[in-house]
Design a protein around this motif. Structure first.
Motif, PDB file in Angstrom:
ATOM      1  N   CYS A   1      -3.943  -2.960  -0.869  1.00  0.00           N
ATOM      2  CA  CYS A   1      -4.514  -1.628  -0.653  1.00  0.00           C
ATOM      3  C   CYS A   1      -4.282  -0.701  -1.854  1.00  0.00           C
ATOM      4  O   CYS A   1      -4.846  -0.932  -2.911  1.00  0.00           O
ATOM      5  CB  CYS A   1      -3.963  -1.065   0.654  1.00  0.00           C
ATOM      6  N   ALA A   2      -3.432   0.328  -1.699  1.00  0.00           N
ATOM      7  CA  ALA A   2      -3.230   1.260  -2.806  1.00  0.00           C
ATOM      8  C   ALA A   2      -2.854   0.534  -4.091  1.00  0.00           C
ATOM      9  O   ALA A   2      -3.137   1.021  -5.188  1.00  0.00           O
ATOM     10  CB  ALA A   2      -2.145   2.267  -2.452  1.00  0.00           C
TER      11      ALA A   2
ATOM     12  N   HIS B   1      -7.763   3.040   4.662  1.00  0.00           N
ATOM     13  CA  HIS B   1      -7.865   3.632   3.333  1.00  0.00           C
ATOM     14  C   HIS B   1      -9.057   4.567   3.260  1.00  0.00           C
ATOM     15  O   HIS B   1     -10.055   4.386   3.961  1.00  0.00           O
ATOM     16  CB  HIS B   1      -7.970   2.550   2.248  1.00  0.00           C
ATOM     17  N   ARG B   2      -8.934   5.525   2.395  1.00  0.00           N
ATOM     18  CA  ARG B   2     -10.033   6.466   2.158  1.00  0.00           C
ATOM     19  C   ARG B   2     -10.756   6.046   0.883  1.00  0.00           C
ATOM     20  O   ARG B   2     -11.940   6.257   0.710  1.00  0.00           O
ATOM     21  CB  ARG B   2      -9.363   7.845   2.030  1.00  0.00           C
ATOM     22  N   GLY B   3     -10.030   5.424  -0.018  1.00  0.00           N
ATOM     23  CA  GLY B   3     -10.608   5.028  -1.297  1.00  0.00           C
ATOM     24  C   GLY B   3     -11.594   3.880  -1.135  1.00  0.00           C
ATOM     25  O   GLY B   3     -11.381   2.973  -0.332  1.00  0.00           O
TER      26      GLY B   3
ATOM     27  N   GLY C   1       0.823  -1.209   0.000  1.00  0.00           N
ATOM     28  CA  GLY C   1       0.000   0.000   0.000  1.00  0.00           C
ATOM     29  C   GLY C   1       0.854   1.254   0.000  1.00  0.00           C
ATOM     30  O   GLY C   1       2.078   1.181   0.115  1.00  0.00           O
ATOM     31  N   ALA C   2       0.194   2.405  -0.143  1.00  0.00           N
ATOM     32  CA  ALA C   2       0.932   3.670  -0.192  1.00  0.00           C
ATOM     33  C   ALA C   2      -0.025   4.833  -0.021  1.00  0.00           C
ATOM     34  O   ALA C   2      -1.228   4.690  -0.228  1.00  0.00           O
ATOM     35  CB  ALA C   2       1.637   3.810  -1.535  1.00  0.00           C
ATOM     36  N   GLU C   3       0.540   5.961   0.310  1.00  0.00           N
ATOM     37  CA  GLU C   3      -0.268   7.179   0.333  1.00  0.00           C
ATOM     38  C   GLU C   3      -0.372   7.716  -1.098  1.00  0.00           C
ATOM     39  O   GLU C   3       0.364   7.304  -1.998  1.00  0.00           O
ATOM     40  CB  GLU C   3       0.342   8.195   1.292  1.00  0.00           C
ATOM     41  N   ASP C   4      -1.299   8.695  -1.269  1.00  0.00           N
ATOM     42  CA  ASP C   4      -1.657   9.144  -2.620  1.00  0.00           C
ATOM     43  C   ASP C   4      -0.466   9.540  -3.503  1.00  0.00           C
ATOM     44  O   ASP C   4      -0.371   9.119  -4.654  1.00  0.00           O
ATOM     45  CB  ASP C   4      -2.612  10.337  -2.537  1.00  0.00           C
TER      46      ASP C   4
ATOM     47  N   GLN D   1       1.665   6.613  -4.476  1.00  0.00           N
ATOM     48  CA  GLN D   1       1.011   5.686  -5.402  1.00  0.00           C
ATOM     49  C   GLN D   1       0.991   6.245  -6.824  1.00  0.00           C
ATOM     50  O   GLN D   1       1.030   5.499  -7.786  1.00  0.00           O
ATOM     51  CB  GLN D   1      -0.342   5.234  -4.847  1.00  0.00           C
TER      52      GLN D   1
ATOM     53  N   ARG E   1     -12.859   7.673   6.273  1.00  0.00           N
ATOM     54  CA  ARG E   1     -11.719   6.755   6.158  1.00  0.00           C
ATOM     55  C   ARG E   1     -12.053   5.419   6.822  1.00  0.00           C
ATOM     56  O   ARG E   1     -12.612   5.397   7.919  1.00  0.00           O
ATOM     57  CB  ARG E   1     -10.497   7.402   6.812  1.00  0.00           C
TER      58      ARG E   1
ATOM     59  N   HIS F   1      -3.669  -4.986   5.291  1.00  0.00           N
ATOM     60  CA  HIS F   1      -2.253  -4.887   5.635  1.00  0.00           C
ATOM     61  C   HIS F   1      -2.044  -5.905   6.749  1.00  0.00           C
ATOM     62  O   HIS F   1      -2.926  -6.643   7.109  1.00  0.00           O
ATOM     63  CB  HIS F   1      -1.933  -3.493   6.166  1.00  0.00           C
TER      64      HIS F   1
HETATM   65  N1  GLN Z   1      -4.094   6.212  -0.550  1.00  0.00           N
HETATM   66  C1  GLN Z   1      -5.012   5.127  -0.605  1.00  0.00           C
HETATM   67  C2  GLN Z   1      -6.317   5.366   0.154  1.00  0.00           C
HETATM   68  O1  GLN Z   1      -6.339   6.070   1.154  1.00  0.00           O
HETATM   69  C3  GLN Z   1      -4.367   3.844  -0.134  1.00  0.00           C
HETATM   70  C4  GLN Z   1      -3.941   3.840   1.302  1.00  0.00           C
HETATM   71  C5  GLN Z   1      -3.136   2.614   1.699  1.00  0.00           C
HETATM   72  O2  GLN Z   1      -2.567   1.913   0.883  1.00  0.00           O
HETATM   73  N2  GLN Z   1      -3.054   2.393   2.993  1.00  0.00           N
HETATM   74  O3  GLN Z   1      -7.323   4.806  -0.253  1.00  0.00           O
END
Ligand code: GLN
Length: 236
Positions: free
Chosen positions: A94-95, A152-154, A61-64, A67, A128, A194
């Motif tokens: 995740c991301a 995640h927010r998505g 996963g990753a932040e925006d 990613q 979230r 995760h």
């Molecule tokens: N940025 C993405 C979201 O918030 C993924 C976050 C994540 O991988 N933890 O949806």
């Protein structure tokens, strides 16, 4: 390394790897080594083209912003897409689900074209999703509950070519009201878990390994610590 070494691609750990998701590659390597296979983790960073010749791939996963960097790199070097098209297993956390999809919207509402490997789209949700998630698997070959931690927010909507990995029994999962968690399409398996997901879900680890090795069975690996962790998480 010998010719029979199983090569596990850890894709872009420099930008994608929230909550130690890179541990999924270590779990795969260890489960192989304990069964007598030679195995190594191949890290593919933003400085490397993406090879299509590895035996299995994992992405974290990753932040925006991170990613986005990953998305651009995977579009530029389409080794992962080629490997998946050849049936090589890919685990996306995740991301990474969002990145491998058709498009995703960042939390500021900007739409970014994804890699297009899986038929999913992702848009930010009002709230979230954060906390423990537990699911009942839908994918054939899995029977034990899956457990993990989501943040995640998505929210990810599945298109007609994709199916859910599991049904949510606790937590949010894909977060678009269909009660599903994760995605399966061809050789790609994605999950919002995760944890790292494979440390907590050995059955999923072995399903991926069987696909990577082209076998239908692997010797069992009793691990009391893992069972203890699973019991705690399923109870908590
Ligand atoms: N940025 C993405 C979201 O918030 C993924 C976050 C994540 O991988 N933890 O949806």
């Amino acid at each position: 390394m010998t010719e029979s070494t199983v090569r596990i691609g850890l894709v872009l750990p420099d930008v994608m790897g929230t909550y130690g998701d890179g541990g999924n590659a270590l779990v795969l390597r260890q489960r192989l080594r304990l069964r007598g296979y030679d195995a190594e983790v191949v890290e593919i960073t933003l400085a490397d083209p993406v090879p299509d010749s590895l035996d299995i791939y994992t992405l974290g996963g990753a932040e925006d912003s991170a990613q986005r960097l990953a998305t651009r790199h995977l579009q530029r070097y389409p080794g992962l897409q080629q490997a998946a098209a050849n049936g090589t297993p890919v685990l996306a956390i995740c991301a990474a689900i969002q990145v491998l999809g058709q498009w995703y919207e960042t939390s500021s509402g900007e739409r970014v074209d994804g890699v297009g490997m899986i038929d999913v789209t992702t848009s930010p949700q009002p709230k979230r999703a954060i906390g423990e998630v537990t699911t009942a698997p839908l994918l054939s070959g899995l029977s034990a509950a899956l457990t993990g931690f989501e943040n995640h927010r998505g929210g990810t909507k599945l298109g007609g070519d994709a199916t859910g990995l599991a049904k949510v029994t606790r937590g949010v999962g894909n977060g678009v009201g269909d009660g599903l968690e994760g995605v399966v399409q061809g050789s790609v398996i994605g999950t919002y878990m995760h944890g790292p997901a494979l440390a907590r879900n050995p059955e999923l680890a072995d399903l991926l390994l069987m696909r990577a090795l082209g076998v239908t069975e692997l010797p069992p690996l009793p691990m009391p610590e893992v069972e203890q962790l699973r019991r705690e998480r399923l109870r908590a």
